[in-house]
Each structure stands twice: as structure tokens, then as C-alpha cells.
Design a protein around this motif. Sequence first.
Motif: not given
Length: 418
Positions: A147-172
Amino acid sequence: MILLAFAASKGFKLQQMDVKSAFLNGFIEEEVYVRQPPGFKSARFSDRAYKLRKALYGLKQAPRAWYARLKSFLLKSRLVMGSVDKTLFLLSRGGDNLIVQIYVDDIIFGGSSHALVSSFAEQMSREFEMSLMGELQFFLGLQIKQGLKGTFVHQAKYIGDILKKFNMGDSKPMTTLMSTNTALDADEDGEAVDQKEFREMIGSLLYLTATRSDIQFAVCLCARYQASPWTSHRQAVKRIFRYLKFTTELGLWYSSEGSQMLTMLGCRIDRKSTSGTCQLLRTSLVSWSSRKQASVALSTTEAEYVAAASCCSQLLWMKATLSDFGLRFSRIPLLVDSTSAISVAKNPGDIDLIHVVSANQLADIFTKPLEFDAFTRLRGELGVTVEGVDNALIKGLRANGPAHGNLAHACKLSRYPN
């Protein structure tokens, strides 16, 4: 990450292209023969083999041959190869600049002039069969928003994938990585857990540290027990996943504002010293690490000195790398919170050792579990935040920063019982 931070600071819009069948473009120098593959056999010369003129996928020579072909073309196009990073190429023309970064068959490029960037894309398309993918948005599992003010780098999709892979999606969800009372050890009296699954969890988290420096210390601490994991180690890893569920949207924010500055911070000790470092360009975190030293120190001062020497080597490497981007630094401050180590190491060379009070030391987040308020404060100052939120100024440098330079390095050591 250096490229992303630099491009954000200069306002460059990075583009991405992909070379189709890249390895087939490389010419090989060795004599290589292959059997006639099914469907391409010659009825007249069925007993003969093919002699290769170009590389094929599967040959050990293929990556080297492709890079040699690409490098030769870029140099003929008057780009200059980086003195440290041999996959970095730069071009200056009429006051405009072009930066090109190569990763096998993926090419990231950008510059200060739209005409110069378009000209480079056309040259590459004429020479190779290319897929122009437009603005850089997804690269090696990293999600990138410019963007004009800067660049944002993240891995939100990857976090969702590994939470699902290790059955942590419903964890507290948890607000912190570790309790301040946590002290992981071998725990040989505990109950053993599945080593394969534990290693998979650690491997997934280590890849995530590419954008999440806030989990670096906890992940590296748990990774030490991959050879013989026990229940307590698995619980610590699961807490990291629960923290990730709470902070899925966090990433690195590279601001387009601020003065040029490189900062390095580090480390924590157990019976052997563990050096942890991070480097920031302006207020943008570009690199970080955590590793044990090879020898056992006989005193805290010795451990501090060894860590400072190691960090100094990294600092000089960063200085050389940034010189390819046109950034020049003279006297380099090295910020250390140990007066003893400063007394041992101080010299009249290119490095100025400067004391910084522990309260202004950002490296605490890499050295120990912290309370929620302290943890979130340091996390924000390192630029790990949500999209569009600027990094906080680095308080240690703001309060104690040297007046004669804008390239700085800080080192942190503390005692940690194994």
C-alpha cells in the motif's frame, strides 16, 4: 525480507513473474546422454542414445545451468549483480533504479520508474517464455499486501491450515505463548509422546517464524526436545498453537516512513550460551535468529563478549548487503547492556560499543517468557502487528541512540537454567 523492507521504504511497487519450464532454458557444458524415452524412439536408430544440448528436469546440472543462462542475460542487459547476494541484480539509469531478486524460476522486481520496470518485463518476455503475475501478493507461502503507507506480510492462511491439520481449530485461544513460570527441561520422568507428530508440529511452527518473530523464542525452546519429546513439551507446543489462534491476523508491517536505520538485538544463555539476534531496517524487522553457541562460557562476561562478537559479524554482513541497495553507513553503534562486555571488547575500529539500559532492550522478547503487557509492547515495537498499524519507535534507540550514525546493533544476554 530486506528487499520487502527496502522497497516499502522507497515506495517501490514490487511485481512478480514466473519462467515457464525454467530448467529447459539452461545449456549444459558436460557431455550427457539419455536413453530414448517411450514415444520418442527412432525406428532407424533404436540402439542409439540422445546427446543433450539443454538441461532437463532431474539433472543435477539443471539449476546451475539455468542460473548461468539467466545471469548471462541480465548482465548483458547491463544489470549489476550484488556483491554479497548473487541472486540480487540492480540497474541505475538516468536517476531511476531497478531491483531484481531471483528465486529459481520466480523473479521479483520493482523500481522507481514505471517505464524502467515495464522495459525490463518486456526484455524478459522476449528472451524467455514468461508468466507475468502482476503485483506481488503471494510468495513462498507469504501473503503480501502493498500500500501507500507500507507493506504488510503475514501467513494467516498458513496458520489456519496448520491449526486444522493438528486439530487445534476448536482449542481455547491464549493471549501469551508461555507462562512466566515455565521452565522446560528434559522431563525424563514424564510420559513420552509421538515423536513424528511432535516433529511435524515443530517444523510447521519453524516455517511460521518467517513472519512471526514473536514466537521465535518459544518455538526454538520446544525444538530442543525433538529427539525425546514428553507430555510437558507437547503441552508447551499446543499452547503456541492456541496463541496463534488468538493472533491469526498478526504479521510484519513495513512502513514507508522513517529514517534509514539498521538495528540488531539479541540473546539469552543457559549452560551454553544461546545467541538470539534480530535486525531492523528503519522500524521494519527484516531478520532474526536464535542458536546455541558452540562452547561453554566460564562467566557471564565471556558469554556476553562471544555473543557480541557473533552479532558484530552479522552486522558487518548486513552492512555489506545494504551497500548493494545504495545504503552507506560509517561508524556503527553496537548497543550492549553489559558494561563488563563493553570494557573487554571496546576498540577504536568501525564499531562503537554503547551501553543501553535493560529497560530499553527489545531483545527481552527473544530471551524469556513475559507478562502480557510487556510481551505485547515489545511485539508491537518489533513491528509484529495487524495490517496498517505503524511500528512503534524503537524506545531503546530513541532514548539512548547515538548522534553520529543511524546503523545500530544491540545485544542482550541473561541467565537461563536448563
